[in-house]
Design an enzyme around this catalytic site. Structure first.
Site, PDB file in Angstrom:
ATOM      1  N   GLU A 225       0.738  -1.166   0.002  1.00 38.20           N
ATOM      2  CA  GLU A 225       0.007  -0.092  -0.127  1.00 38.20           C
ATOM      3  C   GLU A 225       0.869   1.041   0.057  1.00 38.20           C
ATOM      4  OE1 GLU A 225      -4.016   1.565   2.258  1.00 38.20           O
ATOM      5  OE2 GLU A 225      -3.116  -0.275   2.784  1.00 38.20           O
TER       6      GLU A 225
ATOM      7  N   GLU B 210      -2.120   0.555  13.329  1.00 39.57           N
ATOM      8  CA  GLU B 210      -3.165   0.825  12.544  1.00 39.57           C
ATOM      9  C   GLU B 210      -4.773   0.808  13.067  1.00 39.57           C
ATOM     10  OE1 GLU B 210      -4.925  -0.024   8.132  1.00 39.57           O
ATOM     11  OE2 GLU B 210      -3.653  -1.498   9.107  1.00 39.57           O
TER      12      GLU B 210
END
Length: 887
Positions: free
Chosen positions: A473, A736
């Site tokens: 990502e 996260e």
């Protein structure tokens, strides 16, 4: 009895942030009055400036208190000695400005080099000496200044050339895509890596300038460029070397069909997958003159990017640190796992001796399985693997050029023999933003949070602010960027970085005004979720508030207006009722996405109105202020439930959003606040249930409503969900998610988006606050929240105007506070009374408050006022040490 804190203890407070002597120097207490830290366009001694009217910055220093600049003189010269201003001599300019001073001299030449210095006059008319000379170089200012053509055909390109005389000055301009490394006469030029920064290539590509004067010689020379795919997913080079010779002659070496090409030892490179390097394919001397380039082919003409070329006017990516492994384990035969002790971005440097053709494989991970093997499941499809194939010529040292990884652990296989602790080093790689802030406190968990916030932030700065640095990502998600921006601005020198990123955002905007969830746009949607798209106006506004940058407001105002008008076109009944993708992302308790989107619709309109006001556009400021009021009324009508006193579903985020922007009117504010307090303090035992949006605002809401103690309780939790829980479970960077996960699902262990708590440390616990009406720390409010069992806290920030420090320590009936205020700034310093009686406040041994009255006499102290709960000190620039005692 009153307890007086000794000077030694006060010095300890200063050491918690920066060296005490540095604090004194920053305050101007050492040496003559003189400017320091000269900058051009936010950068020190930059090359490749492609701004026609660059801005100059300096920081005045002064040994006295309550001082200010009243005039300045800038000298800009084309001669290094800078004795005369042949480019610009401003003369004595009556002005207090020392930031964003626009160059007003002769037109700047393309590929020019300029030298400048400044002196200033203080409030008493005393003149400072001139500063040391700084420099800046202009880039290739027009398209016509580029003489070369785009070439490629292989990942190594070379060119030999003769220099007919001694070199006075030489500058290389390089756009090598996706990534490049420039080499001249056998040496690498500069210390940058992973150049140039990632952009929307169809709109813009960045070129890099290098001063290579010392690398050239009279006679035969050679230039070599290595290319990697990077984000461009291809290889293309545009190059120009401009050389000035003794006697005034000039020459240029440019990329064209006379260059030679050959595929070199980098046989594979990928941002996600890693790099494979076959040292057997090395060609010693390929970047030096006289190399026998038999077998090399002519460089091919290739299609370069379609966008304009712009100078890379931001801190480059560099190797910023080297990590020594904490330990090496052998979970299986011939498998060696090195623990770096810190999650970071970068790669490993390998030292190895072995047979020709032996292949050493390095794999990277954030996690380990219980058996000690690395766990790469959360990297998803990213292979995160480097391979080095030995040439077999004694000890070999290698590190990759065109990839990077997010990792704590390095697995080594295929190593000839058994590696030692010196076989691997972790190389920490990120944009070279300077650390500008520091925070420490008496509560260890707060220091732990500060550490994981700053490590997570800096290792996700890779020319853009990325969401993560390890998996497949690493995108410029706008929600993450806006959520952490204030924290980043306090901890790091982010002005040049954000100036570039704001331009990146503008580059993705379309004719309808829409922008995208990620910038550059790879993942996510167009149009962006409003909570993500708000990064555009918010970052512009933060650049004004923290740096005083009105130019960025002027340049971006048309784009910001287009964006707000797009949002207006999506509104129904004055709100964004059906336009939300992510809402309060990764929250424990969900909040309806519509209230989040409508909150940001109001926020963006309000910001646009404020920007119009700053720019002197009164009519549009008034029109957008009216629109904001309409949205505010619609927000309350739609989301407030008078029966429950909640907004929307009563989540922590829903009520916090309404309170943060005062969307709740007076008659609803008490109920919403009460519900938020009860939810936090009682229902969730001082734990957040917010996602990244609610987390950004809730700590400030608690402080604003006089409940910093509850915010402190939240910040110091060590059970789920909390920042302390991450630390208790081994985090060295932010996660996260609040919860711990280790499988293949969404669970990056280096994701800075929950780092907004960092700005609360500075604003609340250290108490360093911008004045709400005046930008860029010209007026400062130092109001530390001395809560619960917190006995000391210290914060320091190198602002655009100079260093601001707030460091305090308290005992039973006394309080000591060190404050540093930059030259030209004013401060309100708020000290709580703690219900003490017969308060005496002194500064440097002089009483400034006693018997409920201000006592004049302390230099720089302009007054003291008493409120119900505090003493408020008015002070000018300088360093102060206040001591408050009472009964």
């Amino acid at each position: 009895m009153p307890f007086a804190i000794p000077v030694k203890a006060l010095i300890v407070i200063g050491l918690l942030t920066f060296c005490f002597s540095l604090t004194r120097a920053a305050a101007g207490e050492e040496g003559p009055i003189a400017p320091a830290a000269l900058r051009c366009e936010y950068l020190i001694n930059p090359l490749g400036i492609d701004v026609q009217l660059p801005r100059l910055f300096w920081i005045p220093r002064h040994p006295g208190r309550g001082q200010a600049q009243t005039a300045y003189q800038v000298i800009v010269s084309t001669v290094p000695s800078c004795e005369k201003g042949d480019a610009w001599d401003s003369g004595k300019v009556p002005s207090a400005a020392f930031t964003h001073v626009v160059y007003k001299g002769k037109s700047l030449a393309s590929d020019g080099r300029y030298y400048w210095k400044v002196r200033y006059w203080d409030k008493d008319g005393q003149e400072s000496p001139y500063s040391a000379v700084a420099s800046f170089g202009t880039g290739l200012l027009t398209k016509g200044d580029w003489q070369g053509s785009w070439i490629g055909g292989a990942n190594q390109l070379r060119k030999e050339f003769d220099v007919p005389g001694s070199v006075v000055r030489a500058t290389a301009y390089v756009c090598g895509l996706g990534y490049h490394e420039l080499r001249i006469n056998g040496r690498k030029a500069g210390s940058n890596v992973l150049d140039p920064g990632w952009t929307t290539y169809d709109t813009r590509a960045l070129y890099v300038a290098h001063d290579v004067t010392s690398m050239l010689k009279a006679g035969a020379n050679a230039v070599g460029v290595m290319l990697g795919d990077g984000w461009f997913k291809g290889k293309a080079l545009l190059f120009q070397l401009n050389i000035e010779l003794a006697g005034g002659k000039t020459m240029s070496v440019v990329s064209d069909a006379t260059w030679k090409a050959m595929s070199g030892p980098v046989v594979e490179d990928s941002v996600y997958n890693g790099e494979t390097y076959d040292a057997r394919l090395e060609m010693p001397g390929w970047d030096e003159p006289g190399f026998a380039d038999k077998g090399w082919t002519k460089a091919a003409a290739v299609a370069g990017p379609r966008g304009v070329l712009s100078a890379q006017m931001m801190p480059p990516i560099r190797v910023m640190d080297t990590l020594v492994p904490l330990k090496m384990t052998t979970p299986r035969p011939d498998v060696y796992v090195f623990d770096m002790g810190q999650n970071a971005s970068g790669w490993a440097r390998l030292r190895v001796t072995g047979a020709r053709g032996a292949a050493v494989k390095l794999r990277f991970a954030e996690l380990l399985y219980s058996d000690g093997m690395i766990n790469q499941e959360n990297l998803r499809s990213a292979r995160a693997q480097d391979v080095y194939i030995l040439k077999g010529e004694g000890e070999e040292a290698w590190e990759p050029r065109f990839t990077y990884h997010g990792f704590r652990y390095v697995e080594v296989t295929g190593f000839p023999g058994v590696p030692t602790a010196d076989s691997i080093r972790g190389r920490v790689v990120h944009s070279s933003v300077r650390q500008a802030g520091s925070f420490a406190a008496s509560k260890p968990v707060l220091n732990g949070i500060q550490r994981i916030v700053t490590w997570g932030q800096k290792t996700n700065l890779h020319s853009i602010p990325t969401d993560c640095n390890q998996r497949d990502e690493r995108m410029g998600w706008m929600g993450d960027a806006q959520g952490t921006a204030e924290e980043a601005l306090m901890n790091f020198d982010m002005a040049a970085f954000y100036t570039n990123f704001i331009r990146d955002i503008r580059d993705v905007q379309d004719a309808a005004g829409t922008i995208t969830d990620t910038v550059p746009h790879i993942w996510g949607s167009r149009p962006a979720d409003p909570a993500w798209g708000t990064a555009y106006p918010l970052l512009c506004w933060y650049m004004y508030r923290y740096c005083g940058d009105t130019r960025i407001l002027e340049e971006q105002y048309p784009g910001l207006k287009k964006y707000v008008e797009f949002l207006r076109s999506k509104a129904e009944n004055g709100l964004l009722l059906k336009y939300s993708y992510y809402g309060d992302w990764v929250a424990v308790d969900k909040t309806p996405g519509a209230i989040v989107s409508s909150f940001y619709y109001y926020y963006d309109v309000k910001i646009l109105s404020d920007i119009a006001q700053v720019l002197g556009n009164a009519a549009e400021a008034k029109a957008y202020a009216k629109l904001a009021e309409d949205i505010k009324a619609a927000f309350h009508k739609e989301y407030f439930d008078p029966k429950t006193g909640n907004y929307a579903n009563g989540s922590q985020t829903a009520n916090a959003l309404a309170l943060f922007l005062e969307l709740a009117p007076d008659d609803a504010r008490g109920a919403a606040w009460g519900n938020l307090f009860d939810n936090l303090a009682y229902k969730n035992a001082s734990h957040l249930t917010t996602g990244i949006i609610g987390t950004k605002y809730i700590m400030e809401v608690l402080t604003r409503f006089g409940n910093s103690d509850l915010a402190y309780d939240v910040a110091t939790q060590t059970t789920y969900p909390s920042w302390g829980y991450m630390i208790e479970n081994g985090a060295t960077t932010l996660w996260e998610l609040w919860q711990r996960r280790e499988g293949p699902s969404m669970n990056s262990h280096n994701h800075p988006m929950f780092g907004s708590v960092g700005v609360w440390f500075y604003k609340a616990l250290a108490g360093i606050n911008l004045d709400p009406q005046v930008a860029a720390f010209e007026k400062i409010r130092l109001e530390p929240q001395m809560v619960r069992d917190l006995m000391f806290a210290s914060g320091a920030v190198d602002t655009i105007r100079g260093r601001v420090v707030s460091a305090w320590r308290r005992e039973d009936r006394s309080l000591a506070m060190e404050a540093v205020v930059p030259v030209g700034s004013e401060a309100e310093i708020v000290l709580p009374k703690f219900n003490l009686r017969n308060i005496v406040l002194s500064e440097g041994g002089k009483v400034v408050w006693a018997d409920k009255k201000y006592v004049s006499g302390a230099e720089g102290v302009r007054g003291v006022e008493e409120t119900a709960s505090a003493l408020v000190i008015k002070a000018g620039s300088g360093r102060y040490v206040f001591e408050l005692r009472g009964e």
